[in-house]
Scaffold this active site. Structure first.
Site, PDB file in Angstrom:
ATOM      1  N   TRP B 316      17.990  76.937  66.564  1.00 42.47           N
ATOM      2  CA  TRP B 316      18.936  75.876  66.197  1.00 42.47           C
ATOM      3  C   TRP B 316      19.307  75.043  67.422  1.00 42.47           C
ATOM      4  O   TRP B 316      19.510  73.840  67.350  1.00 42.47           O
ATOM      5  CB  TRP B 316      20.190  76.496  65.579  1.00 42.47           C
ATOM      6  CG  TRP B 316      21.253  75.500  65.218  1.00 42.47           C
ATOM      7  CD1 TRP B 316      21.394  74.850  64.026  1.00 42.47           C
ATOM      8  CD2 TRP B 316      22.325  75.034  66.055  1.00 42.47           C
ATOM      9  NE1 TRP B 316      22.479  74.014  64.069  1.00 42.47           N
ATOM     10  CE2 TRP B 316      23.075  74.099  65.294  1.00 42.47           C
ATOM     11  CE3 TRP B 316      22.723  75.304  67.356  1.00 42.47           C
ATOM     12  CZ2 TRP B 316      24.195  73.450  65.806  1.00 42.47           C
ATOM     13  CZ3 TRP B 316      23.833  74.651  67.874  1.00 42.47           C
ATOM     14  CH2 TRP B 316      24.552  73.737  67.095  1.00 42.47           C
ATOM     15  N   HIS B 317      19.372  75.722  68.579  1.00 37.28           N
ATOM     16  CA  HIS B 317      19.806  75.030  69.789  1.00 37.28           C
ATOM     17  C   HIS B 317      18.764  74.053  70.318  1.00 37.28           C
ATOM     18  O   HIS B 317      19.115  73.118  71.035  1.00 37.28           O
ATOM     19  CB  HIS B 317      20.165  76.030  70.892  1.00 37.28           C
ATOM     20  CG  HIS B 317      21.527  76.626  70.712  1.00 37.28           C
ATOM     21  ND1 HIS B 317      21.788  77.663  69.853  1.00 37.28           N
ATOM     22  CD2 HIS B 317      22.715  76.308  71.279  1.00 37.28           C
ATOM     23  CE1 HIS B 317      23.076  77.961  69.904  1.00 37.28           C
ATOM     24  NE2 HIS B 317      23.671  77.151  70.760  1.00 37.28           N
ATOM     25  N   GLY B 318      17.515  74.282  69.984  1.00 37.79           N
ATOM     26  CA  GLY B 318      16.525  73.339  70.491  1.00 37.79           C
ATOM     27  C   GLY B 318      15.123  73.684  70.054  1.00 37.79           C
ATOM     28  O   GLY B 318      14.815  74.847  69.789  1.00 37.79           O
TER      29      GLY B 318
END
Lengths: 210, 461
Positions: B316-318
């Site tokens: 989700w973060h990247g």
């Protein structure tokens, strides 16, 4: 049943000076043709179908999915570039106005001006001037690595910011050119141009890669 | 437009607040919606279409799910909504990552037409998902007003970097909220504190970390100093943004849940994740971990659940493998704490637990901050003496001496002491507290005038 059609509250046909009563389309009011009856039934069917809230939501959702698909297709087209040989890009840029005043620069100049090396960059070309008062520059780079492309774009923006800082107080002409800098990612290319001809350079570049 | 910009602080925000205060009740939501769309369009005009499609689709999906009685048809509508939302997120955020991975693994030459990431897509997509899932579960009624629903999704305080607000938390506030001068004051104070965290602390810590990274050979202590700087930077950057979002929400009459609870005081990694980015971890807990069975399953399945959830959290973060590695790193640590080291941690004194946790978290941030695996490996090695230029060097002393005050202030601000003192002061001597707040705002403004574009780190998610 009795061969007469009552339409729009009109009475039976007898006594109508025009003869047989007519439908709004001007046809005689005998039984409607099979095709128009089917069309009418489909139209009524669709409206009947849409009367149900759930069906309206479904229709709306499908319309939005179609809109999303079109939007994605448009976005992909706007951002993409053809897979052309870099020599073709160089040839296209060689004939643009203003480039004859600049010289082709090497990797040392790339490092000095932008703070990046050519590592990870498949192809690149850099034009600039040896005169520090001349801010005109053209830099086109190509890499398949999206992160590297972002880094190059950031380096180009950093170059513009640094140059603006240099010419902030006294370089009105230079400041104007720098503020009109064109920095753009197109597919796997980065385009950076600072010049009075920057837009023409960009147009030549885009016509080559799109 | 970023929160830490002069345009936002002195033009956009005052104007919006003034309009919200002056507007009659029926116009508040439409005005807030218009302001939020303007805010988003300022930075990303072309992606506003995407956000509006998402709003309209999820609104219809919620109405449809709420209106259906047959459980199979309700489930079908939910699955459709999940597919469209996740498909949108996947296409705009992960398409390039997927293509590069396939090309690398199988030697393919698939064209990579990856698009720039629309700002905030991870946040507003997750908010939309929480809405449709809660409507399906019967926890929330479908929102009848499209404008109110659009306000929920697009509200500018939390649109681009959270906190992820669950629909059930503000359902009532969308149509019935009150604000007062006192609330506005409290909200404004929170905004100023958040801005100070970002501008005065995070930005300067970022410069220290950049300087350490740019240095060629690093000693062990220099590497740890850099890791510490990044650890502090990301906390103040993100919590500063959250403070501003919560403060602005308060000024508008919304009450958002806290997103951080002094995470660097945690005595275990488990506790850390109850204190860090609370809205995200609770989203994954409620909508992924618990539906997978949570911890009410056999140990093997529980471990798998944890690893899946943390892999997704990292992703989700990247769209990069270092984020997946970071997520799995925490997944592994949490599994270890649950099944191996948990009892030992409980026996450790508080300071030892905190120290161990901080070291593990700092190592995690090194993985998080390096998308290039070679650079990550080199930095991690340096932390433990592999490939380092000795244990200590002149550079370490130089950086430490020049940033001692900054580091000391940052460490002090990690705990609750300063905030508690400030709240007590506000209660006892409000005039002094107000002057302090004004002085902070002045200092931040001076920094902003001097500095240049400085986006929040979490904007890229």
């Amino acid at each position: 049943m009795n061969g007469q059609t009552k339409l729009h509250g009109r009475g039976p046909a007898t006594g109508n000076p025009r003869g047989a009563s007519r439908t709004p389309t001007g046809r005689s009011s005998s039984a409607p043709g099979p095709r128009s009856a089917a069309r009418s039934a489909r139209r009524d069917g669709i409206w009947q179908w849409l009367r149900v809230a759930d069906h309206r939501y479904a229709a709306g959702k499908w319309a939005l999915i179609a809109a999303l698909a079109v939007y994605c297709w448009l976005m992909l087209g706007a951002n993409s570039a053809k897979d052309v040989p870099f020599s073709k890009v160089e040839a296209a840029m060689a004939v643009v106005p203003g480039l004859e005043e600049l010289e082709r620069l090497d990797e040392d100049d790339l490092w000095q001006r932008f703070g990046v090396t050519a590592e990870g960059v498949e192809d690149w070309m850099l034009y600039g001037s040896g005169d520090i008062m001349n801010v005109s520059e053209l830099w086109i780079a190509r890499t398949e690595d999206a992160d590297a492309l972002d880094r190059l774009e950031a380096a180009a923006q950093g170059r513009v910011d640094a140059q603006l800082e240099v010419f902030r107080s006294y370089g009105v002409g230079q400041k104007e050119l720098l503020e009109g800098a064109v920095i753009e990612q197109c597919g796997s290319f980065l385009f950076y141009g600072v010049s009075e001809y920057a837009e023409q350079w960009e147009a030549a570049f885009l016509s080559c890669v799109r | 437009m970023v929160f830490s910009s002069l345009n936002f602080l002195f033009l956009f925000l005052p104007l919006v607040m003034l309009l919200q205060w002056a507007a009659p009740e029926p116009l508040k939501n439409p005005l807030l919606l218009a302001a939020s769309l303007f805010f988003y369009a300022w930075g990303e005009p072309v992606y506003i279409v995407l956000m509006l499609i998402s709003v309209a689709y999820n609104y219809l999906a919620g109405r449809q799910i709420g209106g259906r009685r047959d459980p199979h048809r309700r489930r079908a509508a939910l699955i459709g909504a999940l597919a469209v939302n996740l498909g949108m997120l996947g296409f705009f955020k992960y398409y390039g990552f997927l293509v590069d991975t396939l090309n690398g693994l199988f030697g393919l030459h698939l064209a990579n037409h990856a698009l720039p990431l629309p700002i905030g897509i991870s946040f507003y997509t997750f908010q939309a998902l929480s809405y449709v899932i809660d409507v399906y579960r019967g926890k929330a009624k479908p929102q009848a007003s499209l404008v109110s629903f659009a306000v929920y999704i697009t509200m500018f305080p939390q649109l681009v970097a959270g906190p992820i607000v669950k629909y059930t938390d503000i359902e009532r506030q969308l149509t019935d909220r009150r604000t007062s001068l006192a609330q506005c004051g409290v909200g404004l104070e929170r905004v100023v504190l958040g801005l100070a965290k970002k501008v005065l602390l995070a930005n300067n810590l970022g410069m220290l970390y950049d300087a350490v990274c740019a240095a060629g050979a690093r000693s062990v202590l220099t590497a740890w100093l850099g890791a510490t700087a990044y650890t502090l930077q990301i906390y103040f950057d993100f919590s500063g943004y959250s403070d501003m979002a919560i403060g602005m929400g308060r000024m508008l009459g919304f009450s958002f849940d806290e997103n951080f609870d002094h995470p660097y005081l945690a005595r275990s990694v488990t506790e850390f994740w109850r204190r860090w980015h609370i809205s995200l971890s609770s989203w994954f807990r409620d909508y992924v971990y618990i539906p997978l069975g949570g911890n009410r399953v056999r140990p093997a399945r529980h471990i798998l659940n944890l690893l899946v959830v943390w892999m997704l959290t990292g992703l989700w973060h990247g769209a990069s493998w270092n984020f997946v590695l970071w997520g799995l790193y925490y997944g592994a640590l949490l599994v270890l704490e649950k099944y191996v080291t948990g009892a030992l941690l409980k026996r450790l004194p508080g300071w030892a637990g905190r120290a161990c946790t901080l070291i593990l978290v700092a190592v995690g941030w090194v993985i998080f901050s390096n998308t290039d695996f070679h650079a990550m490996r080199a930095y991690l090695g340096t932390l433990f003496g592999v490939g380092s230029a000795g244990f200590a060097d002149g550079a370490f002393l130089y950086y430490l001496r020049n940033n001692l005050l900054l580091l000391a202030a940052s460490v002090a601000c990690c705990g609750p002491v300063l905030r508690t003192w400030q709240l007590r002061l506000a209660g006892r001597r409000p005039a002094v507290a107000l002057c302090l707040c004004a002085a902070l705002l002045l200092a931040c403004t001076a920094y902003l005038v001097h500095g240049s574009y400085n986006p929040f780190l979490y904007f890229r998610f």
